[in-house]
Motif scaffolding. Sequence first.
Motif, PDB file in Angstrom:
ATOM      1  N   TYR A   1      -1.752  -1.786   6.768  1.00  0.00           N
ATOM      2  CA  TYR A   1      -2.664  -0.759   7.273  1.00  0.00           C
ATOM      3  C   TYR A   1      -3.719  -0.485   6.216  1.00  0.00           C
ATOM      4  N   SER A   2      -4.733   0.262   6.597  1.00  0.00           N
ATOM      5  CA  SER A   2      -5.821   0.594   5.680  1.00  0.00           C
ATOM      6  C   SER A   2      -5.909   2.107   5.500  1.00  0.00           C
TER       7      SER A   2
ATOM      8  N   GLU B   1      -8.553  -5.592   7.681  1.00  0.00           N
ATOM      9  CA  GLU B   1      -8.347  -4.301   7.021  1.00  0.00           C
ATOM     10  C   GLU B   1      -9.537  -3.921   6.136  1.00  0.00           C
TER      11      GLU B   1
ATOM     12  N   HIS C   1     -12.458  -2.265   7.952  1.00  0.00           N
ATOM     13  CA  HIS C   1     -12.359  -0.818   8.185  1.00  0.00           C
ATOM     14  C   HIS C   1     -13.006  -0.029   7.053  1.00  0.00           C
TER      15      HIS C   1
END
Length: 366
Positions: free
Chosen positions: A147-148, A176, A179
Amino acid sequence: MPITLVILGAFSVASCETVHFYSQAATGQLKILAGRKSIDHLVANEQTDPKLKLQLEWVRAIRAYAAGELHLPVDSAYSDYTQLDGEYALYNLIAAPEFSLSPKRWCYPIAGCASYRGYFDKSDAVRQEGRLRAQGYDVYLGPVPAYSTLGWFDDPVLSSFVNWKPDRLASLLFHELAHRRVYISGDTRFNESFATAVSRIALPDWRRRNGIPQPAVKSVAQARRVNGLMVAARKQLKSIYDNKDLGTEEKRARKAQTLQRLRHCYREASAGWVQDEKFARMIEKTNNATLALVSEYQSQVPAFVQLYRDSGEDWEAFYTAVEQLGALPKDTRKARLKVLSERAQASSKKVTGPSLQSDTCMSAAN
């Protein structure tokens, strides 16, 4: 997939989220950050496992390409490595009403509202999944390897994905890192489709430069066929849910029939396929929540690919166009993306010709 955790002051923010949720989120994030080790030091250390060292060298090459060729704000992101206690970083929960393909939205400080909720503690996720099912929601709970934090922290490489094949690893990091370049608060579909598009556009050139073969035509065709089946199922379900002349029981029965047709069509299409387990698992679990999830990540990708072409296939011009698009009111933004998607679809048909297999099967299967 972004998950922004505002650790300081998070508990004082008035929202629908519980203190317990923020507590487990802050604890999980801090634990990952506390376990970071420098990738440069690990690669230089003779005691580092050779397999891990090779994968970390790939990470350094991917970061260099992302910064130099894709103009993504890499900075210190993915310059460290964290060994997790478990197999995955966290677990994401997606829910949709029984007769809707619009996912339930949860709101967070800074990051705005999103169509998923991430839990570092799986038991918490399972309990919430049960509550939502009891309320009548279609639910999907899935593991998340990465996740970021959208640049709030320097995200490390995690043991949950470090051993992936180089091109899959590159695809994830491109997604990622995208983002960190553009993120529009409160629009999950825009953000995830944009990041997916960046990865999809960049991968062919990255593979060529690194001597990695492009995916087999057959595997690409299989993925498109599965996506076509799910798009056809979404169309049929939306028609059912929007039909005001149907009662609850009739809608429920037609929904079940449509999902049964989807599984039948997949079994028919996949006869003779090799390594189709991931598709089979996805189809078997398909409900409103999974269809909503696929749509969030995929539905606007053709529009962003078309926007990249319109930008002269220049990354900086593309990012500027994406930022301008993101600054528009949401309804205007959706309308612009729809026009871009229609142009992309028309262009695709000129090259490949129309494909009616998915719609035909979904309409005819019993």
